[in-house]
Each structure stands twice: as C-alpha cells, then as structure tokens.
Scaffold this active site. Structure first.
Site, PDB file in Angstrom:
ATOM      1  CG  HIS A  76      49.817  29.999  62.006  1.00 44.82           C
ATOM      2  ND1 HIS A  76      49.408  31.146  62.644  1.00 44.82           N
ATOM      3  CD2 HIS A  76      51.123  30.203  61.687  1.00 44.82           C
ATOM      4  CE1 HIS A  76      50.421  31.988  62.708  1.00 44.82           C
ATOM      5  NE2 HIS A  76      51.470  31.437  62.135  1.00 44.82           N
ATOM      6  NE  ARG A 118      63.692  27.579  61.388  1.00 47.85           N
ATOM      7  CZ  ARG A 118      62.616  28.181  61.889  1.00 47.85           C
ATOM      8  NH1 ARG A 118      62.226  29.346  61.397  1.00 47.85           N
ATOM      9  NH2 ARG A 118      61.932  27.629  62.854  1.00 47.85           N
ATOM     10  CG  ASP A 164      53.855  27.404  61.477  1.00 49.44           C
ATOM     11  OD1 ASP A 164      54.843  27.940  60.956  1.00 49.44           O
ATOM     12  OD2 ASP A 164      53.342  27.815  62.539  1.00 49.44           O
ATOM     13  N   GLY A 183      57.828  26.315  67.751  1.00 54.71           N
ATOM     14  CA  GLY A 183      57.615  25.718  66.431  1.00 54.71           C
ATOM     15  C   GLY A 183      57.932  24.247  66.359  1.00 54.71           C
ATOM     16  CG  HIS A 200      52.388  35.122  62.979  1.00 58.53           C
ATOM     17  ND1 HIS A 200      53.068  33.965  63.264  1.00 58.53           N
ATOM     18  CD2 HIS A 200      52.358  35.818  64.139  1.00 58.53           C
ATOM     19  CE1 HIS A 200      53.411  33.951  64.542  1.00 58.53           C
ATOM     20  NE2 HIS A 200      52.993  35.069  65.098  1.00 58.53           N
ATOM     21  CG  ASP A 210      54.717  33.115  59.616  1.00 55.37           C
ATOM     22  OD1 ASP A 210      53.723  33.216  60.335  1.00 55.37           O
ATOM     23  OD2 ASP A 210      55.452  32.118  59.628  1.00 55.37           O
TER      24      ASP A 210
END
Ligand SMILES: [Zn+2]
Length: 352
Positions: A179, A15, A252, A271, A128, A101
């Site tokens: 993922h 982040r 993730d 998420g 992704h 992603d």
C-alpha cells in the site's frame, strides 16, 4: 453484461482466527460479492500467525470457505519487531511470504538478519512501511492544522522503503512494498526496478481515487494507514500503475466494528473495508480501462503469488451488469469510505 475473471487480493485482513468477533463467513461473503476468489491473508489476525499452531487454526477455518485463502507468516513474534519467527517451519508448511503488516520491521539489525535469511530460503518480504509504528503512530497526512492529531509525514514511509531497497540490493531478497501512498515512494520503486531489483508494489483503490483536500477529520471512517495524501501523490500513484512501477491494486480490506469507527478521528481505529467496493468504484471512476484493471487485480497479483510459490487455480468468471445506483456494502462490517457513492456496475453472478 461484462464477463470478468475473479480478482486476486494481495492484502486482506481476515481478522480470524480470533475470539469469534469476526466470522470467517463474512470475509468469504465480502470477497464473493466483490468478485474475488483468492485473497492473501495478513498475519495480524487477533490470533497472530507467528507459529504453526496458529497457522493451522487459521487454515482449518479457511478450508471451510468457498474462496482460496493464501496465508502470510509474521516476520517477527507477535509483530513486535524483536524476534524473528521460524521461517523455515512456515516454508515447510507452504507459506512463502512474510510480513508484520499493520507494523514495519524497524530494527535495522533484525531487518538485515531477516532479509538475509529469507533470501537464502527463497522467500519474500511484504513490508508495511511506517517508521514510527512501534513508537508514536500518526493520525493523518499533511497538511494538518489540528494540534490533537499527529501528522504522518511522507518520510514515515519512504525511510523504511529506502532502507529496504538497500537490503534488497545487498541480499537479493524478493520484496513487495505494501500500500504505497506517496510520489516519493513511486520514484524510489521506479529507480529500484530500473536497477533490476526483485521488487514489486501495490496501491489501494482509496489511494488512487481520493485525495486529502476535503478530508472530513470529524469522521473516523477516513482514518487509515497509510493516510490519503495530496492530489500530486494520487496522480503519481496512477502514473506508477500505468508505467508498471506499481504492479497491483490491493484492497487492504480491514473490517472494524462500528463503535471503533464512529468516534472522533483521534480515537478511531485505522482501516477501511475494500473487497466489495474495489472493482465497482475503480470501474465507475473511469481512471483505468477494464484491461488495466484486469492487469492490476488479476494478472499481476497471480504472477506475484505464483512466483512466491503459491498455487493459484485457474479463475472462475463473474458476470457484471451496468447500473446506476448507490454502492452499498453487504457484509457485516461496512466501514467503507465509498458507502452510498454512485456505482455504474454491479455483480450479477459467477460461473465456475
Ligand atoms: Zn498495512
């Protein structure tokens, strides 16, 4: 007591760099609590890592932490899928993996250009796979009887993966499917590996520990991409690991402020966090042996990062002890679907 080397996460959303909403120290805290020392940071931070100035902003923060943060560059400017970033400049600055992603690189012509260019530069694409990420992102996997929620069909993922496998076959680009969530994708990667294509893949702990049979669609916590799918998919993902089709378990890890998750499913952010719960939940489930967990969370991730060009230091040792208690996230953002689940192991300390 169990001694285990530090884990390496191939998929963390730090982040930061951001506007001070997500402290870098919180990612460090979560990683250390979970037994991780190396994380691969996705570029979709609040300040997107699509140029060197932003990369340096991130690294200034990374360098203050007691974990190793390896950086990924965006595939396209602002992750919009319209214009490629300057890969060469990133490579000169020690970044060898590129990903949008959170989104996919959908435009076929631009994808072809990116695969060709990255192959010539000996760099890797981490994709992704989500075909409607730029148009109408979905909410939940089938079966879905809620008309307000958009169903995320399995083809969302496999269509992009299939196109990418064709591009890898054409250009020989090093490729990693992020993922993956479905049996179809496991089958596609199996075939690609049988054809000796330079492809690796990862699965998250939540996709191998959960199915969607009793998914609580009143709880925004369970919203994520890719969605948790059927029991058949879950079992094929475990088979994929055990047969070396899937190489790694990656978290993730995606921190979200509480007010974006404790809302209705449709409005919830996508998420879950995962750094702290990954090892305790996998170990407690008993679906993999400790040796297998080490292969998917240490050995193979190290190999993938090293082969891409990153330096991963010799690991430190963490000490874990058996317990019988509720798992609790200790870092600031606790949007974990494993909160209050029983755990049979807890971390005691680490020895450098
Ligand atoms: Zn993703």
């Amino acid at each position: 007591m169990i001694k285990v080397e530090s884990f390496i996460d191939l998929h963390t959303h730090t982040r930061y760099p951001d506007n001070n909403n997500f402290p870098a120290a919180d990612i460090e805290f979560a990683a250390i609590n979970g037994g991780y020392r190396d994380i691969l940071a996705m570029p979709n931070s609040e300040i997107v890592i699509d140029n060197i100035e932003n990369l340096n902003k991130a690294r200034t923060m990374d360098n203050k932490l007691n974990i190793n943060v390896h950086r990924v560059g965006a595939l396209t400017k602002n992750l919009e899928g319209k214009e490629l970033v300057n890969y060469k400049e990133f490579i000169e600055n020690g970044v060898f993996i590129f990903s949008d992603d959170g989104k996919s690189l959908i435009d076929n012509n631009l994808a072809e250009e990116a695969f060709k260019l990255l192959s010539s530069l000996n760099a890797a694409i981490f994709q992704h796979c989500e075909s409607s990420c730029h148009s109408e992102p979905g909410d939940i996997a089938a079966p879905n009887d809620d008309e307000t929620l958009i169903t995320i069909d399995e083809a969302e993922e496999s269509e992009v993966l299939l196109r990418d496998i064709e591009l890898v076959a054409k250009y020989g680009t090093r490729y990693h499917a992020q993922h993956i969530s479905s049996k179809k994708c496991v089958d596609l990667i199996k075939e690609a590996k049988e054809n000796n294509l330079p492809i690796t893949s990862e699965v998250t702990p939540h996709h191998i520990l959960e199915n969607n049979e009793n998914l609580d669609t009143t709880n925004g916590l369970f919203k994520m991409y890719p969605p948790i799918r059927t029991e058949e998919d879950r079992l094929s993902l475990i088979d994929g690991l055990l047969s070396n089709v899937i190489d790694a378990i990656a978290t993730d890890h995606a921190p979200h402020p509480e007010n974006t998750k404790t809302v209705d499913f449709k409005s919830a952010a996508r998420g879950v966090v995962g750094l702290e719960s990954a090892f305790p939940m996998l170990y407690s489930s008993g679906i993999l042996s400790l040796e297998e967990i080490k292969r998917f969370m240490i050995e193979n991730p190290r190999k993938i990062l090293s082969e891409a060009g990153y330096e991963v230091e010799k690991s430190q040792i963490n000490i874990w002890q058996p317990c019988n208690k509720e798992f609790t996230t200790k870092s600031k953002f606790n949007n974990s679907i494993f909160e209050k689940r029983n755990t049979k192991i807890e971390k005691v300390s680490q020895n450098v």
